[in-house]
Design an enzyme around this catalytic site. Structure first.
Site, PDB file in Angstrom:
ATOM      1  N   ARG A 136      -4.610  19.439   2.994  1.00 15.33           N
ATOM      2  CA  ARG A 136      -5.267  19.760   1.718  1.00 15.33           C
ATOM      3  C   ARG A 136      -6.438  20.706   1.959  1.00 15.33           C
ATOM      4  O   ARG A 136      -7.154  20.572   2.959  1.00 15.33           O
ATOM      5  CB  ARG A 136      -5.784  18.483   1.050  1.00 15.33           C
ATOM      6  CG  ARG A 136      -4.710  17.681   0.377  1.00 15.33           C
ATOM      7  CD  ARG A 136      -5.244  16.351  -0.139  1.00 15.33           C
ATOM      8  NE  ARG A 136      -4.695  15.234   0.612  1.00 15.33           N
ATOM      9  CZ  ARG A 136      -5.115  13.987   0.515  1.00 15.33           C
ATOM     10  NH1 ARG A 136      -6.099  13.682  -0.302  1.00 15.33           N
ATOM     11  NH2 ARG A 136      -4.550  13.035   1.227  1.00 15.33           N
TER      12      ARG A 136
ATOM     13  N   LYS B 217       3.200   1.276   3.173  1.00 19.47           N
ATOM     14  CA  LYS B 217       2.751   0.318   4.177  1.00 19.47           C
ATOM     15  C   LYS B 217       2.675  -1.052   3.532  1.00 19.47           C
ATOM     16  O   LYS B 217       2.456  -1.163   2.324  1.00 19.47           O
ATOM     17  CB  LYS B 217       1.360   0.689   4.698  1.00 19.47           C
ATOM     18  CG  LYS B 217       1.346   1.983   5.485  1.00 19.47           C
ATOM     19  CD  LYS B 217      -0.039   2.203   6.049  1.00 19.47           C
ATOM     20  CE  LYS B 217      -0.313   3.668   6.255  1.00 19.47           C
ATOM     21  NZ  LYS B 217      -1.700   4.012   6.274  1.00 19.47           N
TER      22      LYS B 217
ATOM     23  N   GLY C  35      -8.271   7.749  10.994  1.00 17.30           N
ATOM     24  CA  GLY C  35      -7.651   8.323  12.195  1.00 17.30           C
ATOM     25  C   GLY C  35      -8.531   9.275  12.986  1.00 17.30           C
ATOM     26  O   GLY C  35      -8.709   9.106  14.196  1.00 17.30           O
TER      27      GLY C  35
ATOM     28  N   GLU D 282      -8.164  -1.345   5.563  1.00 14.48           N
ATOM     29  CA  GLU D 282      -7.924  -1.249   4.131  1.00 14.48           C
ATOM     30  C   GLU D 282      -7.104  -2.430   3.600  1.00 14.48           C
ATOM     31  O   GLU D 282      -7.441  -3.023   2.566  1.00 14.48           O
ATOM     32  CB  GLU D 282      -7.184   0.055   3.880  1.00 14.48           C
ATOM     33  CG  GLU D 282      -7.362   0.593   2.496  1.00 14.48           C
ATOM     34  CD  GLU D 282      -6.730   1.955   2.369  1.00 14.48           C
ATOM     35  OE1 GLU D 282      -5.629   2.177   2.904  1.00 14.48           O
ATOM     36  OE2 GLU D 282      -7.359   2.804   1.723  1.00 14.48           O
TER      37      GLU D 282
ATOM     38  N   GLY E  81      -9.290  10.877   7.776  1.00 15.11           N
ATOM     39  CA  GLY E  81      -7.910  10.581   8.171  1.00 15.11           C
ATOM     40  C   GLY E  81      -7.047  11.765   7.753  1.00 15.11           C
ATOM     41  O   GLY E  81      -7.480  12.911   7.830  1.00 15.11           O
ATOM     42  N   ASN E  82      -5.814  11.484   7.285  1.00 11.84           N
ATOM     43  CA  ASN E  82      -5.024  12.574   6.689  1.00 11.84           C
ATOM     44  C   ASN E  82      -5.768  13.143   5.500  1.00 11.84           C
ATOM     45  O   ASN E  82      -5.839  14.340   5.306  1.00 11.84           O
ATOM     46  CB  ASN E  82      -3.657  12.049   6.246  1.00 11.84           C
ATOM     47  CG  ASN E  82      -2.729  11.893   7.425  1.00 11.84           C
ATOM     48  OD1 ASN E  82      -2.696  12.742   8.313  1.00 11.84           O
ATOM     49  ND2 ASN E  82      -1.990  10.798   7.447  1.00 11.84           N
ATOM     50  N   GLY E  83      -6.298  12.233   4.663  1.00  9.10           N
ATOM     51  CA  GLY E  83      -7.231  12.631   3.607  1.00  9.10           C
ATOM     52  C   GLY E  83      -8.647  12.376   4.123  1.00  9.10           C
ATOM     53  O   GLY E  83      -8.848  11.457   4.909  1.00  9.10           O
TER      54      GLY E  83
ATOM     55  N   ARG F 278      -2.447  -1.729  -3.614  1.00  9.03           N
ATOM     56  CA  ARG F 278      -3.469  -0.679  -3.645  1.00  9.03           C
ATOM     57  C   ARG F 278      -3.014   0.326  -4.697  1.00  9.03           C
ATOM     58  O   ARG F 278      -1.909   0.837  -4.642  1.00  9.03           O
ATOM     59  CB  ARG F 278      -3.566   0.005  -2.288  1.00  9.03           C
ATOM     60  CG  ARG F 278      -4.406   1.268  -2.325  1.00  9.03           C
ATOM     61  CD  ARG F 278      -4.464   1.882  -0.948  1.00  9.03           C
ATOM     62  NE  ARG F 278      -5.128   3.156  -0.972  1.00  9.03           N
ATOM     63  CZ  ARG F 278      -4.509   4.315  -0.756  1.00  9.03           C
ATOM     64  NH1 ARG F 278      -3.219   4.355  -0.524  1.00  9.03           N
ATOM     65  NH2 ARG F 278      -5.186   5.425  -0.775  1.00  9.03           N
TER      66      ARG F 278
ATOM     67  N   HIS G 231     -10.733   6.635  -1.688  1.00  5.87           N
ATOM     68  CA  HIS G 231     -11.002   5.909  -0.436  1.00  5.87           C
ATOM     69  C   HIS G 231     -12.060   4.826  -0.652  1.00  5.87           C
ATOM     70  O   HIS G 231     -12.729   4.400   0.285  1.00  5.87           O
ATOM     71  CB  HIS G 231     -11.500   6.855   0.693  1.00  5.87           C
ATOM     72  CG  HIS G 231     -10.498   7.878   1.130  1.00  5.87           C
ATOM     73  ND1 HIS G 231     -10.843   9.170   1.458  1.00  5.87           N
ATOM     74  CD2 HIS G 231      -9.155   7.793   1.295  1.00  5.87           C
ATOM     75  CE1 HIS G 231      -9.769   9.843   1.809  1.00  5.87           C
ATOM     76  NE2 HIS G 231      -8.723   9.038   1.714  1.00  5.87           N
TER      77      HIS G 231
ATOM     78  N   ASN H 105       0.878  -1.176   0.000  1.00  3.31           N
ATOM     79  CA  ASN H 105       0.000   0.000   0.000  1.00  3.31           C
ATOM     80  C   ASN H 105       0.911   1.219   0.000  1.00  3.31           C
ATOM     81  O   ASN H 105       1.361   1.684   1.040  1.00  3.31           O
ATOM     82  CB  ASN H 105      -0.854  -0.079   1.279  1.00  3.31           C
ATOM     83  CG  ASN H 105      -1.921   0.973   1.346  1.00  3.31           C
ATOM     84  OD1 ASN H 105      -1.833   2.003   0.703  1.00  3.31           O
ATOM     85  ND2 ASN H 105      -2.929   0.714   2.161  1.00  3.31           N
TER      86      ASN H 105
HETATM   87  P1  AMP Z   1      -5.082   8.107   8.920  1.00  2.00           P
HETATM   88  O1  AMP Z   1      -4.834   8.803   7.614  1.00  2.00           O
HETATM   89  O2  AMP Z   1      -6.323   7.297   8.932  1.00  2.00           O
HETATM   90  O3  AMP Z   1      -3.881   7.347   9.418  1.00  2.00           O
HETATM   91  O4  AMP Z   1      -5.347   9.270   9.996  1.00  2.00           O
HETATM   92  C1  AMP Z   1      -4.303  10.105  10.450  1.00  2.00           C
HETATM   93  C2  AMP Z   1      -4.876  11.263  11.226  1.00  2.00           C
HETATM   94  O5  AMP Z   1      -5.735  10.796  12.274  1.00  2.00           O
HETATM   95  C3  AMP Z   1      -3.825  12.080  11.978  1.00  2.00           C
HETATM   96  O6  AMP Z   1      -3.260  13.058  11.180  1.00  2.00           O
HETATM   97  C4  AMP Z   1      -4.605  12.683  13.098  1.00  2.00           C
HETATM   98  O7  AMP Z   1      -5.098  13.942  12.693  1.00  2.00           O
HETATM   99  C5  AMP Z   1      -5.802  11.762  13.298  1.00  2.00           C
HETATM  100  N1  AMP Z   1      -5.791  11.118  14.615  1.00  2.00           N
HETATM  101  C6  AMP Z   1      -5.165   9.982  14.982  1.00  2.00           C
HETATM  102  N2  AMP Z   1      -5.391   9.711  16.282  1.00  2.00           N
HETATM  103  C7  AMP Z   1      -6.199  10.697  16.756  1.00  2.00           C
HETATM  104  C8  AMP Z   1      -6.796  10.989  18.016  1.00  2.00           C
HETATM  105  N3  AMP Z   1      -6.601  10.211  19.094  1.00  2.00           N
HETATM  106  N4  AMP Z   1      -7.567  12.095  18.104  1.00  2.00           N
HETATM  107  C9  AMP Z   1      -7.773  12.904  17.055  1.00  2.00           C
HETATM  108  N5  AMP Z   1      -7.240  12.677  15.829  1.00  2.00           N
HETATM  109  C10 AMP Z   1      -6.461  11.594  15.681  1.00  2.00           C
END
Ligand code: AMP
Length: 413
Positions: free
Chosen positions: A245, A14, A335, A388, A214-216, A96, A184, A7
């Site tokens: 973004r 990843k 996230g 994912e 998440g980040n996106g 992916r 996504h 990924n």
């Molecule tokens: P992902 O792209 O799914 O890995 O999500 C990453 C994002 O999740 C990070 O940049 C954080 O902004 C958010 N995140 C992760 N843990 C937490 C948390 N405990 N509380 C709030 N936001 C979180």
């Protein structure tokens, strides 16, 4: 069956190895081995965790990307994270692929013809495409006899009706590939299926708004298990405000900046993809955890960034609900969606007019996944853990098993 998932993102790579047998559909098992390379920082950082307990965390002193990925893969069959006797134990490698372009949607076994279509689709997402093709070439070299499958993040949104997929620009754009693809998709589809399973309801009967935060960040309007609208479009830049973004802005701003300043296309791309969103507004961080802790310290820009994020979120959830003509289930994942009770609570508070009613206690206590709606909410609200890599492994296995059966063979006989 051992399925290796690659990924690759623009800033990280990843990877996970799953063991799958006939019974293991549905619940996601823990992977046998998981690895991540972070490309940011002075040297790439490699983190590997094996189910056997072995771990690695170090900065690789190899600079070329292929060398680092090769080193990561070798930790599968050598050293303290070894989980395989040899590389030949891997049955399928699944990739992916972020953007399949106009021609690739369903998971597909990678042949030379598919590789060349992928290379052409690279124009739609150059940063991702480069690392995806690199990964495919590397596996070709290291594991020449192992079938490879591409699973597309755009694929789930192939069911978008033309009225949602076409931009109101020149009519010919659509045929030229300038259209809304959505992203996504692997996780939106997984969340819809998981929601139906958790609620013990038929997916075909449900109207779901899926929030991948998440980040996106993107939303999908899902009816009867199919995507009918989504907030991301031609690229993963459209729609919601995100970590770095901007999400949707008036395109007139871009023509203004090109006309009135010396900004180039690349400058605009960097500004909107990497220097905007939560990071730009808070002046603090792209990470929602830092925004929330900034708010507790009285940082007013962090508060503005949070308020804007939530504003765009609930506004677009309502837009997705209107496309569906109502909503039965609202899901939060990734996230922020999985971890920020504050974001979920603030967004749902504005949606009470649609019958969305959160149980504050369940929302703040939730760990991993489950239902957080109150007993009298018209809309069921779920938090779903993104899986994912597992979804990619399952999709790739289905396609390989299908083609083996066509040849009178099966992995499971
Ligand atoms: P992902 O792209 O799914 O890995 O999500 C990453 C994002 O999740 C990070 O940049 C954080 O902004 C958010 N995140 C992760 N843990 C937490 C948390 N405990 N509380 C709030 N936001 C979180």
């Amino acid at each position: 069956m051992k399925v290796l998932v690659l990924n690759s993102g623009s800033s990280s790579q990843k990877s996970a190895l799953f063991e799958i047998d006939r019974r293991s559909c549905g619940e996601a098992p823990e992977p046998l081995w998981q690895a991540k390379i972070e490309w940011s920082g002075p040297a790439p950082e490699l983190v590997v965790n094996a189910a056997s307990g072995g771990t690695i965390r170090d900065r690789a002193n190899i600079v070329d990307r292929r060398g680092v990925i090769e080193h990561m893969l070798e930790t599968l069959w050598a050293g303290k994270t070894r989980v395989l006797g040899s590389a030949s134990e891997i049955d399928v490698v699944a990739h992916r692929v972020v953007h399949g372009g106009p021609h690739l949607t369903d998971p597909i076994e990678i042949t030379p013809a598919v590789k060349s279509t992928l290379a052409h689709a690279g124009a739609f997402a150059p940063l991702h495409s480069r690392s995806e093709l690199e990964g495919i070439e590397l596996v070709d070299r290291l594991l020449p006899r192992v079938p490879q499958v591409a699973v597309f993040d755009t694929g789930f949104h192939r069911t978008l009706p033309r009225r949602a997929a076409q931009y109101p620009g020149p009519y010919d754009w659509f045929e030229e590939g300038i259209r809304r693809y959505g992203f996504h998709g692997i996780n939106h589809q997984y969340c819809a299926q998981r929601a139906a399973r958790l609620l013990d309801l038929r997916l075909e009967s449900l109207k779901i708004v899926s929030c991948h935060l998440g980040n996106g960040c993107s939303l999908a309007a899902i009816q009867g298990g199919e995507s009918v609208d989504t907030t991301m479009g031609f690229t993963p830049l459209e729609g919601l405000m995100m970590g770095t973004r901007s999400g949707s802005i008036d395109p007139g701003i871009l023509t203004y900046l090109v006309r009135e300043t010396s900004m180039s296309g690349e400058d605009l791309d960097a500004m909107l993809n990497r220097q905007a969103g939560l990071l730009a507004i808070s002046g603090l961080s792209a990470d929602m955890r830092d925004i929330e802790s900034g708010i507790t310290k009285g940082n007013t820009r962090a508060q503005l960034a949070f308020d804007m994020f939530v504003h765009h979120l609930h506004k677009n959830i309502a837009a997705m609900a209107s496309v569906l003509g109502g909503v039965d289930v609202l899901t939060f994942t990734a996230g922020i969606g999985e971890n920020s009770a504050k974001v979920r609570s603030a967004a749902c508070a504005q949606l009470s007019f649609m019958g969305v009613k959160l149980d504050a206690d369940k929302n703040s206590r939730l760990r991993l996944e489950g239902e957080i709606s109150s007993f009298d909410s018209k809309v069921r609200i779920l938090v779903i853990r993104a899986q994912e890599d597992w979804a990619i492994a399952q999709a790739s296995l289905r396609i390989i098993e299908h083609s083996r059966r066509g040849q009178g063979k099966s992995f499971f006989t």
